[in-house]
Design an enzyme around this catalytic site. Structure first.
Site, PDB file in Angstrom:
ATOM      1  N   GLY A 178      -6.492 -27.542 -28.123  1.00 18.42           N
ATOM      2  CA  GLY A 178      -7.083 -26.482 -27.320  1.00 18.42           C
ATOM      3  C   GLY A 178      -8.580 -26.358 -27.457  1.00 18.42           C
ATOM      4  O   GLY A 178      -9.189 -25.458 -26.878  1.00 18.42           O
ATOM      5  N   ALA A 206      -3.188 -37.870 -24.939  1.00 21.33           N
ATOM      6  CA  ALA A 206      -3.393 -36.504 -24.473  1.00 21.33           C
ATOM      7  C   ALA A 206      -2.145 -35.964 -23.788  1.00 21.33           C
ATOM      8  O   ALA A 206      -1.460 -36.692 -23.055  1.00 21.33           O
ATOM      9  CB  ALA A 206      -4.569 -36.465 -23.505  1.00 21.33           C
ATOM     10  N   THR A 208      -2.130 -32.129 -22.598  1.00 23.24           N
ATOM     11  CA  THR A 208      -2.793 -31.265 -21.609  1.00 23.24           C
ATOM     12  C   THR A 208      -4.313 -31.304 -21.748  1.00 23.24           C
ATOM     13  O   THR A 208      -5.015 -30.591 -21.038  1.00 23.24           O
ATOM     14  CB  THR A 208      -2.315 -29.810 -21.767  1.00 23.24           C
ATOM     15  N   SER A 209      -4.836 -32.136 -22.640  1.00 20.92           N
ATOM     16  CA  SER A 209      -6.284 -32.171 -22.912  1.00 20.92           C
ATOM     17  C   SER A 209      -6.931 -33.398 -22.264  1.00 20.92           C
ATOM     18  O   SER A 209      -6.244 -34.300 -21.792  1.00 20.92           O
ATOM     19  CB  SER A 209      -6.516 -32.211 -24.427  1.00 20.92           C
ATOM     20  N   THR A 213      -6.276 -38.274 -29.828  1.00 23.74           N
ATOM     21  CA  THR A 213      -6.878 -39.174 -30.819  1.00 23.74           C
ATOM     22  C   THR A 213      -6.622 -40.631 -30.455  1.00 23.74           C
ATOM     23  O   THR A 213      -7.513 -41.483 -30.573  1.00 23.74           O
ATOM     24  CB  THR A 213      -6.344 -38.870 -32.223  1.00 23.74           C
ATOM     25  N   ASP A 266       2.855 -26.908 -23.325  1.00 23.89           N
ATOM     26  CA  ASP A 266       2.773 -27.319 -24.729  1.00 23.89           C
ATOM     27  C   ASP A 266       3.052 -26.083 -25.585  1.00 23.89           C
ATOM     28  O   ASP A 266       2.159 -25.521 -26.193  1.00 23.89           O
ATOM     29  CB  ASP A 266       1.384 -27.904 -25.029  1.00 23.89           C
ATOM     30  N   SER A 274       7.178 -31.341 -32.662  1.00 23.23           N
ATOM     31  CA  SER A 274       6.495 -32.603 -32.366  1.00 23.23           C
ATOM     32  C   SER A 274       5.624 -33.046 -33.534  1.00 23.23           C
ATOM     33  O   SER A 274       5.705 -34.184 -34.007  1.00 23.23           O
ATOM     34  CB  SER A 274       5.647 -32.435 -31.101  1.00 23.23           C
TER      35      SER A 274
END
Length: 500
Positions: A178, A206, A208-209, A213, A266, A274
């Site tokens: 977030g 990703a 929702t972003s 990483t 999410d 998760s």
């Protein structure tokens, strides 16, 4: 090879449906008529000795002739198919575990056995996208009790492989997200690995972003490592930064993430399951979890963060994981870049100790690395930050990061996207607030993470004094159409950065 009544000859169509398994039949094919198949049915297909369950698409454009069938590329590869192979069709057995999903939709509590049966069917491909969406939606929001989150987490661990290490201490970290640009993992892994602690970091792409990483690391090195390769990298360098989907740790989670990404969902319960299922499956023993809190972060209030902290601790204890939960400032983005390659450039700047490196990203990474060093007993309580800072500033962390990248297959140079547009201040003043969600959306509309070089570079953290016309941030896009799409959105969102 003789063809029987329920088989067709394969033709390669080269249709990319990502990881979705799809089988294509011509409209006039007698099989779907005689078997009662219709579009979007789930059917069992067999090629040579391999089988899978696929969604049926019926087409009427002449691309397939009578007696032919096609497959999406993911299904083609999964079946190891060749042009001209026979593909046989049969009905799927009813998905019995859907009765538990329907029960959950009406508020029924699910047992650990219920979750295991659901996830087994998910991993074996028996659930359609509609059924997966139903399961995710039924569990979203605040619909999972703490006991159910624990059951779901254990079921996720049991859905795939687990790694074990010849070490009593295996570290890891996670941020609940977030916060645009918060790419601490590569820096933390480099510091912790340089300190002599094993840290096999497997990450998601990703959800929702604008970047995960794995997306960021893919601009720097190769992340699709199998289990043998991960073990080799860890043996050589103590740390790795790979995509978790390749090694099938908690494979049900990767399937659910694909649907969560499409639904832009999410939720807390699924997030806990998760995160901790992957840490447990990766063989971690000690994990630091960062929960940023801010009114436009994923976690909005201190109360929500404390609840999440408690849930993480309880579920982690059931998996014999030792965790340290950090509740941190999530009021604004971290670093400058938002998007895979742009975040990677920030990471390199910090690791190389460059003069203009973003200090907020540096300090946050050092803080988390220090907490890991304390959690595993490498240094005394209160000494972690100084120990981690020394490893970063004496160059050991960058040296270790280079070695990890080379061990994973080589080091690449991240590149910003082709097109660039400055967004400027419309008045004098001071930056008082930045909307994390809206800024992240601009980066996604510009093409991130699908286009690695797309995204946003922010130049004005909260507190920055500005003159009218000063650059607030740059928007990067690989195609002019995506750039204009993002800029059109900006015209409707004048309050992404509040200047007073």
């Amino acid at each position: 090879m003789k063809r029987n009544s329920n088989s067709l000859k394969l033709k390669r169509l080269h249709i990319d449906a990502q990881i979705e398994h799809i089988v294509f039949m011509p409209k006039d094919c007698p099989i779907h008529k005689s078997e009662g198949f219709s579009s979007l049915n789930r059917v069992k297909v067999r090629v040579n000795k391999k089988t899978l369950i696929a969604s049926l698409n019926i087409i009427d454009n002449g691309i397939l002739k009578e007696g032919e069938a096609g497959l999406s590329e993911s299904a083609w590869k999964a079946l190891n198919a060749r042009e001209g192979d026979l593909i046989r069709f049969s009905h799927c057995a009813p998905v019995d575990s859907m009765k538990y999903v329907r029960g959950k939709m009406y508020g029924k509590k699910l047992s650990e056995i219920n979750f295991k049966e659901i996830l087994q069917d998910v991993v074996e491909g028996r659930y359609s996208n509609v059924e997966l969406s139903a399961f995710i939606t039924a569990c979203a929001g605040d619909n999972l009790s703490l006991k159910e989150i624990t059951f779901l987490t254990r079921a996720m661990v049991g859905s795939g492989r687990t790694l074990t290490w010849n070490s009593k201490i295996v570290a890891d970290k996670h941020c609940v997200g977030g916060l645009p640009g918060n790419r601490t993992s590569p820096i933390v892994v480099a510091i912790v690995a340089a300190a002599g602690i094993k840290i096999p970091k497997t990450s998601s792409r990703a959800i929702t972003s604008p970047a995960g990483t794995a997306d960021t690391m893919e601009t720097l090195t190769y992340v699709e490592l199998d289990t043998a390769k991960i073990r080799k990298v860890i043996a050589a360098e103590n740390g790795c930064l790979s995509w978790g989907g390749t090694v099938k740790l908690s494979p049900a989670d990767e399937i659910l993430i694909r649907i969560e990404r499409a639904l832009d969902i999410d939720s807390y319960g699924q997030m806990i399951a998760s995160v901790l299922s992957k840490k447990s499956a990766a063989g971690s023993t000690h994990v630091v979890i960062d929960i940023p809190v801010g009114k436009t972060a994923k976690v909005r209030t201190k109360e929500d963060a404390e609840k999440l902290k408690y849930y993480f601790k309880v579920v982690a204890a059931s998996l014999n994981l030792k965790v340290k939960i950090l509740i941190t400032d999530g009021s604004q983005p971290i670093g400058r870049g938002v998007g895979p390659a742009l975040e990677a450039l920030d990471v390199l700047s910090v690791l190389k100790n460059e003069k203009g490196a973003p200090q907020d990203l540096k300090n946050r990474s050092v803080m988390i690395a220090g907490e890991i060093l304390e959690l595993v007993g490498k240094v005394r309580s209160g000494k972690g930050f100084a120990a981690a800072l020394l490893i970063l500033e004496n160059g050991s962390a960058y040296k270790k990061f280079e070695a990890i990248c080379l061990a994973q297959g080589g080091m690449k140079k991240p590149k910003p996207a082709r097109y660039k547009k400055a967004v400027r201040a419309n008045r004098d003043g001071v930056v008082k607030e930045i909307d994390n969600r809206l800024l992240a959306k601009v980066a996604k509309l510009a093409g991130a993470p699908k286009e690695p070089g797309a995204g946003v570079v922010l130049l004005c953290p909260v507190g920055t004094p500005l003159k009218k016309g000063d650059v607030l941030y740059y928007v990067y896009a690989q195609a002019s159409g995506e750039l204009h799409y993002a800029l059109d959105y900006l015209k409707q969102q004048p309050d992404i950065i509040t200047i007073r």
